[in-house]
Design an enzyme around this catalytic site. Structure first.
Site, PDB file in Angstrom:
ATOM      1  CB  SER A 162      -0.914   0.036   1.221  1.00 27.87           C
ATOM      2  OG  SER A 162      -1.699   1.218   1.189  1.00 27.87           O
TER       3      SER A 162
ATOM      4  CD  GLU B  75      -7.554   3.241  -0.548  1.00 31.99           C
ATOM      5  OE1 GLU B  75      -6.480   2.730  -0.195  1.00 31.99           O
ATOM      6  OE2 GLU B  75      -7.985   3.179  -1.716  1.00 31.99           O
TER       7      GLU B  75
ATOM      8  CE  LYS C  73      -3.010  -2.520  -0.667  1.00 30.01           C
ATOM      9  NZ  LYS C  73      -4.143  -1.997  -1.448  1.00 30.01           N
TER      10      LYS C  73
ATOM     11  CG  HIS D  98      -5.041  -0.497   3.435  1.00 33.34           C
ATOM     12  ND1 HIS D  98      -5.196  -0.080   2.115  1.00 33.34           N
ATOM     13  CD2 HIS D  98      -4.357   0.482   4.064  1.00 33.34           C
ATOM     14  CE1 HIS D  98      -4.619   1.106   1.969  1.00 33.34           C
ATOM     15  NE2 HIS D  98      -4.113   1.469   3.125  1.00 33.34           N
ATOM     16  CG  ASN D  99      -7.317  -1.409  -0.939  1.00 36.63           C
ATOM     17  OD1 ASN D  99      -6.296  -1.267  -0.269  1.00 36.63           O
ATOM     18  ND2 ASN D  99      -7.310  -1.388  -2.263  1.00 36.63           N
TER      19      ASN D  99
HETATM   20  C1  6PG Z   1      -3.054   1.403  -1.978  1.00 41.54           C
HETATM   21  C2  6PG Z   1      -4.321   1.605  -2.781  1.00 41.54           C
HETATM   22  C3  6PG Z   1      -4.306   0.806  -4.051  1.00 41.54           C
HETATM   23  C4  6PG Z   1      -5.638   0.790  -4.824  1.00 41.54           C
HETATM   24  C5  6PG Z   1      -6.189   2.164  -5.056  1.00 41.54           C
HETATM   25  C6  6PG Z   1      -7.297   2.192  -6.083  1.00 41.54           C
HETATM   26  O1  6PG Z   1      -3.172   0.871  -0.855  1.00 41.54           O
HETATM   27  O2  6PG Z   1      -1.986   1.809  -2.467  1.00 41.54           O
HETATM   28  O3  6PG Z   1      -5.410   1.147  -1.987  1.00 41.54           O
HETATM   29  O4  6PG Z   1      -4.019  -0.544  -3.721  1.00 41.54           O
HETATM   30  O5  6PG Z   1      -5.426   0.201  -6.028  1.00 41.54           O
HETATM   31  O6  6PG Z   1      -6.757   2.574  -3.865  1.00 41.54           O
HETATM   32  O7  6PG Z   1      -8.390   1.454  -5.575  1.00 41.54           O
HETATM   33  P1  6PG Z   1      -9.862   1.754  -6.103  1.00 41.54           P
HETATM   34  O8  6PG Z   1      -9.747   1.958  -7.608  1.00 41.54           O
HETATM   35  O9  6PG Z   1     -10.633   0.524  -5.748  1.00 41.54           O
HETATM   36  O10 6PG Z   1     -10.338   3.003  -5.411  1.00 41.54           O
END
Ligand code: 6PG
Length: 480
Positions: free
Chosen positions: A134, A195, A188, A191-192
């Site tokens: 990430s 996010e 991970k 985590h997303n």
């Molecule tokens: C990270 C990000 C990455 C992810 C982007 C786009 O941890 O560096 O989470 O892994 O690809 O966030 O994700 P989305 O297109 O689903 O928003």
């Protein structure tokens, strides 16, 4: 082309798009690493070598030369598109690797694919490790947060390599051995999901400051920049101020006003919600963030709705305290989103037999990753103090964070509802808080309904056992 007869590289990278190239450069910049590189189209390989001679890459133009350049146990990090492309490279390496060697998938693979791949390769004596990486392209180059799964044996070799490139927070590398097989990709994924929730909550806060408070983007940027000096300090708050301050060169308008309001996603948020649903863990904040992106893309339905809805409410008049109310509501909602995310990690660990240390997960998210934030130190403290928290909200610091914010939270949602500003993230977070805190939930009525139409039985508050009422008969109750 370097002499490939002598195996010299302690690690190799396959797939040299931006993420792979940046990861390879990061690896090569660290003492003790000699990095082999390979890309299906050799032009990329040659370009990377040409642009970065200082890296001392061992460049291979065939997969055989790439494998030959790796010292034992061979360690290759795959940085290609998740799915079929990853499977293809895994097979190319597996055919040439020997027992004890290590294949690493650094993409955003679905954790169940990683579990499947790890098992299949283990049967061939080869270690397979799914690593969540990430921090985006910048993180790959300067220091990501790294979430490796896989076997302990593989981590003996891979751990020091990952620690050499990880971001550093409070003096510690942002990497830990998350757990076996797919644990790294699972974490991970969460985590997303967090996010997504974090980004949605920030977007709702922006919407309120714009539509209700009537602030212009640059002024909102100042508000976020100020928030970034307190408990809300985080990468996402920081970049939000940057995005809102940006002016579109072509029109001279605020950048935010020329961006089409339809959000994309690569799927990890959907996976998080699907997984949480299968584990029976509520993640309303993350789910509403996923749905908010989906709603934004329903252009035809939105156009129809704008035809049907003839009038919209005027924004409610608000005073100077409004910004601080939004801040408090944002913080409380963010705490709930993280609490839900950690709940899923705990449930996943139980379901898949992983021994995941939640405090360590919070620690490796303090730097390098997209959700890095000051309060992750607090989350680490909370789980290190009590690894068996029923919920993060049980920790005194977070209990206070939400109870202190409760009044503002309710005021903000009230203002939003009466102003016609959608705040699904804030609302879902408060509904979760109220559900947890309610003495009685209407689930009792749901049980009555289920027993009436489906004889699905219910429990009583005043007796042990399971019961059913004879709704179509004399309505007497029987022990089921
Ligand atoms: C990270 C990000 C990455 C992810 C982007 C786009 O941890 O560096 O989470 O892994 O690809 O966030 O994700 P989305 O297109 O689903 O928003």
């Amino acid at each position: 082309m370097a002499n490939l007869q002598q195996a010299r590289a302690n690690v190799g990278v396959v797939g040299l798009a931006v993420m792979g190239s940046n990861l390879a450069r990061n690896l090569a910049s660290r003492e003790g690493n000699t990095v082999a590189i390979y890309n299906r189209s050799p032009e990329r390989t040659r370009k990377l070598v040409q642009e970065h001679p200082e890296a001392g890459f061992i460049a291979a133009e065939t997969i055989d030369d790439f494998v030959a350049s790796l010292t034992r146990p061979r360690t290759a990090i795959i940085m290609v598109q998740a799915g079929a492309a990853t499977d293809a490279v895994i097979e190319q390496l597996a055919e040439r690797f020997e027992p004890g060697d290590i294949i690493v998938d650094g993409g955003n693979a679905l954790f169940t694919d990683t579990i499947r791949r790890e098992k299949a390769l283990r049967e061939r004596g080869i270690n397979f490790v799914g690593v969540g990486i990430s921090g985006g392209e910048e993180g790959a180059l300067r220091g990501p947060s790294l979430m490796p799964g896989g076997s302990e044996e593989a981590y003996q070799t891979l751990g020091p390599i990952l620690a050499s490139i990880a971001a550093v927070a409070e003096g510690e590398p942002c990497v830990t051995h998350v757990g076996t097989d797919g644990a790294g990709h699972f974490v991970k994924m969460i985590h997303n999901g967090i996010e997504y929730a974090d980004m949605q909550l920030i977007a709702e806060a922006y919407d309120l400051l714009r539509k209700v408070r009537g602030l212009e983007p640059a002024a909102i940027a100042d508000v976020f920049a100020e928030w970034n000096t307190g408990d809300l300090e985080s990468y996402l708050i920081e970049i939000t101020a940057e995005v809102l301050r940006h002016t579109d060169a072509k029109t001279g308008k605020p950048f935010i006003d020329i961006v089409l309001d339809q959000a994309g996603s690569k799927g990890t948020g959907v996976w998080t919600v699907q997984t949480a649903l299968s584990l029976g863990v509520p993640v309303g904040g993350i789910a509403e963030a996923v749905f908010a992106r989906a709603v934004s893309n329903r252009a035809e339905q939105r156009a129809v709705a704008r035809q049907i809805v003839k009038s919209r409410p005027s924004p409610v008049e608000v005073g100077d305290g409004f910004e601080d109310d939004v801040r408090a509501a944002l913080y409380a909602s963010k705490v709930v989103a993280y609490a839900q995310g950690f709940d899923v990690i705990a449930a996943g660990a139980k379901e898949y037999g992983w021994n995941i240390n939640l405090g360590n997960i919070a620690k490796i998210w303090r730097g390098g990753c997209i959700i890095r934030a000051r309060f992750l130190n607090r989350i680490a403290d909370a789980y290190n103090t009590n690894p068996n928290l029923a919920t993060l909200l049980e920790d005194p610091y977070f209990a206070k964070a939400v109870t202190d914010g409760e009044a503002a939270w309710r005021r903000i949602i009230n203002v939003a509802v009466n102003s016609g500003v959608p705040v699904p993230g804030f609302s879902a977070a408060l509904a979760y808080y109220d559900s947890l805190a309610s003495e009685r939930l209407p689930a009792a009525l749901v049980q009555g309904q289920r027993d009436f139409f489906g004889a699905h039985t219910y429990k009583r508050v005043d007796a042990e056992g399971t019961f059913h009422t004879l709704w179509s008969g004399d309505r007497s109750e029987i022990q089921a």
